[in-house]
Design a protein around this motif. Structure first.
Motif, PDB file in Angstrom:
ATOM      1  N   ILE A  25      76.201 -40.685  38.555  1.00  0.00           N
ATOM      2  CA  ILE A  25      77.412 -40.040  39.083  1.00  0.00           C
ATOM      3  C   ILE A  25      77.252 -38.530  39.148  1.00  0.00           C
ATOM      4  O   ILE A  25      78.034 -37.853  39.816  1.00  0.00           O
ATOM      5  CB  ILE A  25      78.634 -40.420  38.215  1.00  0.00           C
ATOM      6  N   ARG A  26      76.226 -37.991  38.464  1.00  0.00           N
ATOM      7  CA  ARG A  26      76.069 -36.533  38.437  1.00  0.00           C
ATOM      8  C   ARG A  26      75.957 -35.998  39.864  1.00  0.00           C
ATOM      9  O   ARG A  26      75.363 -36.639  40.741  1.00  0.00           O
ATOM     10  CB  ARG A  26      74.849 -36.134  37.601  1.00  0.00           C
ATOM     11  N   GLY A  27      76.558 -34.795  40.085  1.00  0.00           N
ATOM     12  CA  GLY A  27      76.673 -34.324  41.455  1.00  0.00           C
ATOM     13  C   GLY A  27      76.122 -32.936  41.716  1.00  0.00           C
ATOM     14  O   GLY A  27      75.192 -32.764  42.505  1.00  0.00           O
ATOM     15  N   TYR A  28      76.679 -31.907  41.058  1.00  0.00           N
ATOM     16  CA  TYR A  28      76.291 -30.531  41.385  1.00  0.00           C
ATOM     17  C   TYR A  28      74.807 -30.298  41.168  1.00  0.00           C
ATOM     18  O   TYR A  28      74.195 -29.482  41.852  1.00  0.00           O
ATOM     19  CB  TYR A  28      77.089 -29.523  40.550  1.00  0.00           C
ATOM     20  N   HIS A  87      79.281 -22.906  30.430  1.00  0.00           N
ATOM     21  CA  HIS A  87      80.104 -23.820  31.242  1.00  0.00           C
ATOM     22  C   HIS A  87      79.274 -24.190  32.451  1.00  0.00           C
ATOM     23  O   HIS A  87      78.881 -23.343  33.226  1.00  0.00           O
ATOM     24  CB  HIS A  87      81.384 -23.095  31.678  1.00  0.00           C
ATOM     25  N   SER A  88      78.999 -25.487  32.619  1.00  0.00           N
ATOM     26  CA  SER A  88      77.987 -25.820  33.635  1.00  0.00           C
ATOM     27  C   SER A  88      78.306 -27.050  34.474  1.00  0.00           C
ATOM     28  O   SER A  88      77.433 -27.550  35.174  1.00  0.00           O
ATOM     29  CB  SER A  88      76.645 -26.034  32.917  1.00  0.00           C
ATOM     30  N   LEU A  89      79.549 -27.530  34.423  1.00  0.00           N
ATOM     31  CA  LEU A  89      79.890 -28.740  35.202  1.00  0.00           C
ATOM     32  C   LEU A  89      78.804 -29.781  34.977  1.00  0.00           C
ATOM     33  O   LEU A  89      78.437 -30.024  33.837  1.00  0.00           O
ATOM     34  CB  LEU A  89      80.055 -28.379  36.680  1.00  0.00           C
ATOM     35  N   ASP A  90      78.310 -30.398  36.066  1.00  0.00           N
ATOM     36  CA  ASP A  90      77.188 -31.321  35.832  1.00  0.00           C
ATOM     37  C   ASP A  90      75.885 -30.773  36.413  1.00  0.00           C
ATOM     38  O   ASP A  90      75.028 -31.513  36.877  1.00  0.00           O
ATOM     39  CB  ASP A  90      77.486 -32.744  36.332  1.00  0.00           C
ATOM     40  N   MET A  91      75.779 -29.443  36.338  1.00  0.00           N
ATOM     41  CA  MET A  91      74.472 -28.848  36.595  1.00  0.00           C
ATOM     42  C   MET A  91      73.569 -29.121  35.388  1.00  0.00           C
ATOM     43  O   MET A  91      74.039 -29.449  34.304  1.00  0.00           O
ATOM     44  CB  MET A  91      74.610 -27.328  36.769  1.00  0.00           C
ATOM     45  N   GLN A 149      76.930 -40.749  30.634  1.00  0.00           N
ATOM     46  CA  GLN A 149      77.816 -40.136  31.620  1.00  0.00           C
ATOM     47  C   GLN A 149      78.746 -39.150  30.938  1.00  0.00           C
ATOM     48  O   GLN A 149      79.434 -39.496  29.976  1.00  0.00           O
ATOM     49  CB  GLN A 149      78.640 -41.227  32.334  1.00  0.00           C
ATOM     50  N   PHE A 150      78.770 -37.907  31.456  1.00  0.00           N
ATOM     51  CA  PHE A 150      79.668 -36.889  30.925  1.00  0.00           C
ATOM     52  C   PHE A 150      80.836 -36.715  31.884  1.00  0.00           C
ATOM     53  O   PHE A 150      80.669 -36.808  33.104  1.00  0.00           O
ATOM     54  CB  PHE A 150      78.917 -35.561  30.757  1.00  0.00           C
ATOM     55  N   MET A 151      81.981 -36.447  31.329  1.00  0.00           N
ATOM     56  CA  MET A 151      83.181 -36.304  32.164  1.00  0.00           C
ATOM     57  C   MET A 151      84.092 -35.275  31.523  1.00  0.00           C
ATOM     58  O   MET A 151      83.705 -34.623  30.568  1.00  0.00           O
ATOM     59  CB  MET A 151      83.887 -37.655  32.291  1.00  0.00           C
ATOM     60  N   GLY A 152      85.294 -35.120  32.053  1.00  0.00           N
ATOM     61  CA  GLY A 152      86.262 -34.246  31.413  1.00  0.00           C
ATOM     62  C   GLY A 152      86.248 -34.525  29.915  1.00  0.00           C
ATOM     63  O   GLY A 152      86.245 -35.691  29.506  1.00  0.00           O
ATOM     64  N   PRO A 153      86.235 -33.471  29.064  1.00  0.00           N
ATOM     65  CA  PRO A 153      85.847 -33.612  27.661  1.00  0.00           C
ATOM     66  C   PRO A 153      86.967 -34.105  26.758  1.00  0.00           C
ATOM     67  O   PRO A 153      87.261 -33.492  25.739  1.00  0.00           O
ATOM     68  CB  PRO A 153      85.436 -32.194  27.294  1.00  0.00           C
ATOM     69  N   GLU A 170      78.974 -43.693  42.803  1.00  0.00           N
ATOM     70  CA  GLU A 170      78.485 -42.745  43.807  1.00  0.00           C
ATOM     71  C   GLU A 170      78.568 -41.346  43.195  1.00  0.00           C
ATOM     72  O   GLU A 170      79.443 -41.090  42.359  1.00  0.00           O
ATOM     73  CB  GLU A 170      79.365 -42.776  45.063  1.00  0.00           C
ATOM     74  N   PRO A 171      77.683 -40.428  43.606  1.00  0.00           N
ATOM     75  CA  PRO A 171      77.724 -39.071  43.041  1.00  0.00           C
ATOM     76  C   PRO A 171      79.111 -38.432  43.150  1.00  0.00           C
ATOM     77  O   PRO A 171      79.723 -38.442  44.225  1.00  0.00           O
ATOM     78  CB  PRO A 171      76.712 -38.301  43.898  1.00  0.00           C
ATOM     79  N   GLY A 172      79.575 -37.916  42.045  1.00  0.00           N
ATOM     80  CA  GLY A 172      80.816 -37.144  42.054  1.00  0.00           C
ATOM     81  C   GLY A 172      82.092 -37.942  42.232  1.00  0.00           C
ATOM     82  O   GLY A 172      83.146 -37.362  42.499  1.00  0.00           O
TER      83      GLY A 172
END
Lengths: 425, 425, 425, 425
Positions: free
Chosen positions: C11-14, D72-76, D103-107, D294-296
């Motif tokens: 699911i990772r995107g950026y 802070h890196s979103l899913d970079m 899978q990482f998401m809103g914390p 799917e991504p994102g």
């Protein structure tokens, strides 16, 4: 009347508008137990297009009963049902080159709508349906979700999801209405559906009445209806016309949308198709959609009503030639002229006359005024019914078979009552 | 039959089980257009308790038609409706000291259930309803949410929310069933409702059939039913009995729950109350709940069916004395004995006989076997209908008025067919 | 990068847009582990308004850590939280004469929206909320129902009910859009709500971003916003502004709607308020609405984030005078001019520049083109992010504290990349 | 405290239980601004397994800050995230031969649950999820629908559909509980799912905590958990363990279900995995299910929290050997013995001690008593938190790293307070 007041539910309604006990009825007249005769401009909320106790139907039904015809048959085959199907195909479908399967279900309009919605959802695998302002499609949870009137909706006690609301295609728009009815808002709706970030999902169906009856006699333009059909098909959705009240000859053609270049995926019918006032409901479904049904997926105990098939077959004879429809169109003009004369007399009030064929209505813009006029008519021997938001519209839907003198007399009673109240207002 | 195959929707069902065209019917027999006579152990899915073309009803209806009685009256007052209400109150309610308001709605059982659910939700301000395994309550979205069978549910195309499912009160439990039906799971359900961290909200109502018909003839114990009623009232919920198929005398009393010490808040009726096979639906509502209705909040075009009122009034005469009910109970024993003799012959198969009065059923535990037996019966001149999960149960519901010789002959055909197939299996 | 590809969810995107591993960051620059430096025009999706590792914040946080300050406190009282509250009241609310209660919850924007929706529903006793085209409000089921983008909505796997969709108040409307955004459709929506037969229930709230960020940088006119607020209040609904991405100084004022004469009932904040990139979310709630909360009705483990309070308190110092906001407005003009120069160079393509303050965007009308430009920028050392339907809009949101030379260089990289691709297209 | 009372929302809760302002914290102690020190048996609602301001973590975080690490890196991709992933795989997954995608998401835990539910629905194409009595899974609409407590549910303001409720697998069952928790009701649930006429649809997932924390420290038996997993798989549903509070070492193993022979399809983690009290959430997803993303499709601004990655990597070092877990198990026995001694002293009250490892609880069966004891503890310098229905259970969850003397002192304070109140009661 005491028996009713003591034992019947407080939900009863029309009996409050017409506070008497009726005993007999013939063509366009109902008579109460005191012998007072009323001209019937209400026709069982649009059921009795061919009059109370239509002689040919009555004869056929009595004969059927005397011969021990099957009266209740679910979806078994009966000779009465076969006659009805054959007549319907030969009289209505074939001349119009319409290719539809006939589906019978629980004998209410609401049930017909529920079945249509189920099928549209099955065919498309989608859930949402587009329904329109002022639309009326029934009272059970599926159909009620498509019905617009908040008085009915608020009684559900649960949310009514899976329906997207849009303004209707009134032409001209109603006095004072700024909902944006018509093609402009429809084009915006198209743009919303085509925009992936509008939040609107692709719908399973668009459902509408070409002429909204209960909702206040709003007449959609043919151009708007064609555009709705086109939009539905562009989105992969079904186009459903609910012709339950406006069909069966009411507007001067068998279908309310005849001659408009439309080809709905499903047409719901009820009310008038049983002919004599007994229940029947039927959907016309395009064969490619009908193929999605599995046997018995939508059932109903009373889906085989043979008295209705017998009387309904008689009713179809009226459409073997154009005589009744010609008369309907002509009488419709008489009715419209009468209403227009009232409207014209009070130009400042913005009264609006709307309708088609023998469904004509005067929008008084004021429910309490409409209620008074209705009561005055009742006192003077005429049954009319208010409809629309807050009951502000009086709809005239006499039997199509009404004698000329009853029509004239009824219109006179109505115009007198309306003018008196409008002058006093 | 070609007309049907060509033009009628593929959803048609019973005509596949009974592939012939019926033309006439009298008491417990239907005759097809080739003159073949069938004994009817299906009775219009439980509608025709008083036989096809019941002579007294037929006479009354023909007379009413000949006199131009009002045939369609919405919720206006008519003399026919008044007679029906009076008879119902005098014959059914007063002797039982039952105080209920009579509510008429669209003339289907499904519509009666929809109205009952709306009212329960209005009265309580809650949304969820408890319904039970195998329950059948109709096909429109509100009632379908309470119906258990996944074949019907899956056709909805949308979620069916606001219903909490629980095992039924079968006694004894069905062969092989481990759902935990009966009092134990009911006590657990009570504990869940009373625990604020169970996730179950307080419900608006519990709805059930005291004897489940379509679901496979499951009979609840009186103790379980009383405990459901008590639980409902302890939770501030309404207790609704759907007596649509099991009521109107079918089980040997007018109501299927007579004599069990129950006092439902709402009782839904349809099927048999119109007497002759024409549609009618009616709810009995306790006055304190009925007071929550506003006029016209739940409407329906065909809620005033005067032919049904006329025939239904005749039907009520059967309950002025106990003769028909005595006979029903006696015939029920005959039927049960016949079925039990089949079951006893195949002790290893675990066949189960269930029912009450003249609703008796053989649970074959196997839908394809039931289908074969049904087909054999049809060939031999008997109409029976499978029900329950996968159609594994054959339910016998002949008219209560069936002549002794037809009952005997029908039972003989059935037991022969069943034994042959069971021996071959 | 193999570790990620092997073990992290698909699911990772950026990371697919920026395929490198970042190690350090300072103000408007991120550096990858190979030492390549990137100018950051994305700022953590709008979180890092004050730059990466803002020195004052970093110093305060390290000091706090060194002193063993409480790091996690739920909704207990801490000295760090008190400083934050005091600063927020003194710096932001009091100068604007705004009277609001501060509510902290799970530290995500989505959680702030969920809390706002719960409260609006509690206050009004209604369920439906009006949300707008292109709106983005989060990913959890309640907030997702308000989010417009179908890519996100389709992943829910369940219906997303209780939301009424309407076109947004873009001014001017986007190139090619025919949804009818703006005051006209809002007036129609008002008419629909005021018409009791539109089928639209009275809503609990209207929720919107004054400037839609993720949705593609659509800027609502002040007149439209005021009319939404008025409509909400006329209907007894709450007016909620989601200022999660556009607030905290991004547009040249603290709130994106400052100076427009608005007084929202609830303002949702997140992203920038924690200052340094650690999570925090906070709703501003009018006291009369806040009074409807019971203690602990909406909780969240991480609602007391003291590092965010400490860094957020430092962030608030930027609003003690107008210096940063002046610069933001000035830089915004530079950014807009740069983008406009690109748009002007290709007049036939209908490119549109939209934004306010330092959120400026170029709508390329073509997602694949935007993707190419984004990749070219990355290669050239600039991070930008596509947004809007199909990713057709490139949004520039550098830190507000970006050095002049980084801003100039970044704009040069972007305009070069855009022009090259547009010329080639 | 006046600042809070004046400006913070009335929804604030824990600050009412602990009415003071905390300033610093170290390992198992929090100190308020007046210098009073409190032993912390609450540990941030289960977040601070490794103590406040854990020295190794603090050092690593400060170092990371000083080096301008990305915060802070979103899913970079970042180096900090890579370290965390590698450590997690090497320390936790590989030794257990577990093959999962991270899978990482809103914390927040709620967000982890929302993501898990979305994926289960995507994978199966079904909507309903089975959740259990006393379960706690979060506060956003999707996770809240799975949460059992009516206090939280009633705040939603909308229905919480698509969840089927069932009793939990407590062993032994709680004092006085008659919900039928355990294997019997699970077997009945299986039978309901396997019966096509139960009305229960095939579910997308079963979600549960192996040990329910917020719900009142209910411990499921391994046999029951295995049977739930088996039932899920037999039905084609996913088996999800929410290990947000009980995971990360709390129970004496890394996962609360270690050693039970379980292989969940998804494991949700949050709270303790960030180590130092900053937010992080992560799902472990079997690769065959992860492939459906799917991504994102499910995003979140704060899903890349590098401080949490840094501190969380330090936390994982505690699991490189068994020392901390051994200590946790040993201390758990101490805690349990202390609680049991209280329970044993009042045999008639039916007090129940429940828990595993260092999550131990005393069920007092009485919320007001628990509230008094909590207040007495606070006065005496100990923080404990009530949980369960009506707050009747006091849960002890000190940091796993608590010094022996603090543990002993805290237990003494608790037992004294409990005994005093129980004697007085």
């Amino acid at each position: 009347m005491q028996i009713f007041e003591q034992h019947e539910s407080g939900i009863r309604g029309y009996c409050r508008t017409y506070p008497t006990v009726f005993s007999t009825a013939s063509n366009a007249r109902q008579t109460d137990e005191n012998g007072k005769s009323y001209i019937d401009f209400f026709a069982g909320a649009g059921v009795l297009n061919f009059g109370h106790n239509n002689p040919a139907m009555k004869k056929a039904v009595i004969e059927y009963l005397e011969n021990d015809g099957v009266l209740h048959s679910l979806d078994m085959y009966t000779t009465a049902k076969r006659s009805f199907i054959s007549s319907f195909v030969d009289t209505i479908l074939t001349p119009r080159s319409m290719d539809y399967k006939l589906q019978f279900m629980g004998p209410t309009g609401s049930n017909a709508v529920e079945a249509a919605l189920k099928l549209a959802r099955k065919v498309t695998g989608r859930q949402d349906v587009v329904a329109f302002s002022h639309g009326f499609h029934g009272m059970t949870l599926g159909s009620l979700a498509c019905t617009a009137n908040s008085y009915f909706r608020d009684a559900a006690g649960v949310p009514l999801p899976h329906v997207i609301r849009a303004p209707f295609g009134c032409e001209p728009v109603c006095q004072g209405c700024t909902q944006g009815c018509g093609l402009d808002s429809l084009h915006q709706l198209r743009a919303q559906f085509e925009e992936p970030s509008s939040g609107l999902p692709r719908p399973a169906a668009f459902i509408l009445e070409a002429i909204q009856a209960e909702g206040g006699v709003h007449v959609a333009s043919a151009a708007w209806l064609r555009e709705v059909q086109q939009l539905a098909h562009d989105l992969g959705a079904l186009f459903i016309i609910d012709d339950i009240q406006a069909g069966c000859g009411r507007t001067g053609n068998y279908f309310s949308f005849d001659g408009m270049g439309l080809s709905p995926d499903i047409i719901t019918l009820a009310k008038g198709i049983g002919g004599i006032g007994t229940p029947l409901a039927m959907n016309l479904v395009k064969p490619e959609h009908d193929a999605h049904w599995e046997p018995g997926e939508h059932t109903g105990t009373f889906r085989g009503q043979d008295i209705s098939f017998i009387a309904g077959t008689e009713a179809l004879r009226y459409f073997e030639d154009d005589n009744l429809m010609k008369l309907t169109r002509a009488n419709g003009i008489l009715m419209r002229d009468a209403l227009q004369s009232v409207a014209d007399r009070f130009p400042k009030r913005g009264l609006q006359v709307r309708g088609k064929g023998m469904m004509q209505a005067l929008d008084l813009g004021d429910g309490s005024l409409a209620k008074q006029i209705t009561a005055d008519c009742f006192a003077a021997g005429l049954l009319v019914g208010p409809c629309g938001s807050g009951g502000r519209v009086i709809k005239l839907i006499p039997p199509l078979t009404i004698p000329d003198e009853d029509l004239a007399q009824g219109l006179a009673i109505f115009t007198d009552a309306a003018i008196s109240r409008l002058e006093a207002a």
